[in-house]
Write an enzyme that holds these catalytic residues in place. Structure first.
Site, PDB file in Angstrom:
ATOM      1  NE  ARG A 154     161.617  49.720  61.622  1.00  0.00           N
ATOM      2  CZ  ARG A 154     162.662  49.593  60.797  1.00  0.00           C
ATOM      3  NH1 ARG A 154     162.512  49.790  59.494  1.00  0.00           N
ATOM      4  NH2 ARG A 154     163.844  49.278  61.262  1.00  0.00           N
ATOM      5  CB  THR A 155     154.992  51.671  56.704  1.00  0.00           C
ATOM      6  OG1 THR A 155     155.623  52.553  57.629  1.00  0.00           O
ATOM      7  CG2 THR A 155     153.605  52.197  56.372  1.00  0.00           C
ATOM      8  CE  LYS A 208     155.664  48.223  31.154  1.00  0.00           C
ATOM      9  NZ  LYS A 208     154.628  47.288  30.646  1.00  0.00           N
ATOM     10  NE  ARG A 213     156.297  54.990  53.365  1.00  0.00           N
ATOM     11  CZ  ARG A 213     157.051  54.618  54.399  1.00  0.00           C
ATOM     12  NH1 ARG A 213     158.259  54.137  54.196  1.00  0.00           N
ATOM     13  NH2 ARG A 213     156.593  54.738  55.632  1.00  0.00           N
ATOM     14  CG  HIS A 236     154.517  57.948  58.392  1.00  0.00           C
ATOM     15  ND1 HIS A 236     153.484  57.063  58.208  1.00  0.00           N
ATOM     16  CD2 HIS A 236     155.660  57.198  58.362  1.00  0.00           C
ATOM     17  CE1 HIS A 236     153.972  55.839  58.067  1.00  0.00           C
ATOM     18  NE2 HIS A 236     155.294  55.900  58.150  1.00  0.00           N
TER      19      HIS A 236
END
Length: 301
Positions: A52-53, A80, A102, A130
């Site tokens: 969704r985000t 890496k 995020r 959030h």
């Protein structure tokens, strides 16, 4: 030169600053392309899975006329061992005008903001905040209620691990909402009442749902429980939102869920798909709210 800014959290924003995002989202509500960010480049830096985000930020950016690049931890130099700051500096050097991030660690967006010169937008950091989710939740509530002031808003479930709850508590408390947090001790410590003035803790969903204007259900975040033993059957019996429990709320109460939703766990399908459910609308509204965030943070609105 237009003023740019980062959106890292809601805790330290004023009610007026939050209102400006919500007002701008209403201007974006048509869903039609508005090329305010033409020529800009947005990097979507996601260290955690998201549907969704991530997708709504991507759609929001495209509706604003800009290009997006998606960077996942498992398909980039991050795998890496490249550090967060070095990855951010790389994206900045490549021409990113804004980075949406995020990250599983609380405070990661703040680290980027201290080390880069482009706006950073927090799309969820650990168990901290959030902000865009709380903004779209407030936007959705205000589509059905005249004001946030005085509303009894109940949040049920995994409170301890929820960055959505923290952002919502910070936002809603600034506008005079009455917040009730409900869950078992394993997922809702007593100190949660100190998140903001007037927050109440309840151990019984029947009590928490009674006379509620909004009931927001939360997923039990098994990936963050770190060995905590939780009796699933007991949780379902005591905290699942059923049609019978929804009847304890006000007749015009709305049901919300930030997703992802686990049907049969925290919520029954009859409620999730019922007339009082605004769960799909929340997802839909996320595009308008994130358009507003991008335009505001890049100084074009």
């Amino acid at each position: 030169m237009p003023r740019t800014r980062s959106l890292l959290e809601l805790e330290h924003l004023s009610a007026d600053e939050i209102s400006s995002f919500l007002k701008l989202a209403r201007r974006m509500q048509s869903g039609k392309p508005q090329p305010l960010l033409r020529g800009k480049r947005i990097a979507l830096l996601f260290y955690e899975p998201s549907t969704r985000t991530r997708v709504s930020f991507e759609f929001a950016a495209k509706l604003l006329g800009t290009h997006t690049s998606i960077i996942n931890a498992v398909s980039s130099s991050i795998e890496k061992g490249e550090s967060l700051v070095d990855t951010g500096k790389t994206l900045q050097a490549l021409g990113s005008d804004c980075i949406v991030v995020r990250h599983p660690s609380s405070g990661a967006p703040h680290v980027l903001a201290r080390n880069l010169n482009v706006p950073i937008i927090n799309a969820g950091d650990g168990m901290h905040e959030h902000p865009s989710q709380a903004l779209l939740d407030a936007y959705t509530i205000l589509r059905h209620k005249r004001s946030l002031k005085g509303l009894r808003i109940t949040m049920v479930g995994d409170i301890q691990h929820s960055r959505v709850v923290r952002s919502n508590v910070h936002l809603l408390s600034k506008f005079g909402a009455q917040i009730v947090l409900c869950g078992p001790p394993e997922l809702l410590p007593d100190y949660a009442a100190s998140l903001a003035p007037g927050v109440k803790v309840s151990r019984h969903i029947d009590e928490a749902a009674r006379k509620a204007d909004v009931i927001m259900m939360l997923r039990v975040q098994k990936e963050r429980l770190a060995g905590l033993k939780l009796d699933v059957n007991s949780y379902i019996a005591h905290y699942q939102l059923t049609p019978e429990r929804l009847k304890l709320a006000k007749s015009d109460a709305i049901v919300m869920h930030p997703g992802p939703m686990v049907r049969g766990m925290e919520i029954q399908s009859e409620v999730a798909d019922g007339a009082q459910s605004m769960i799909e609308e929340q997802v839909h509204n996320g595009v308008f709210v994130r358009m507003a965030i991008l335009a505001s943070c890049l100084g074009v609105a």
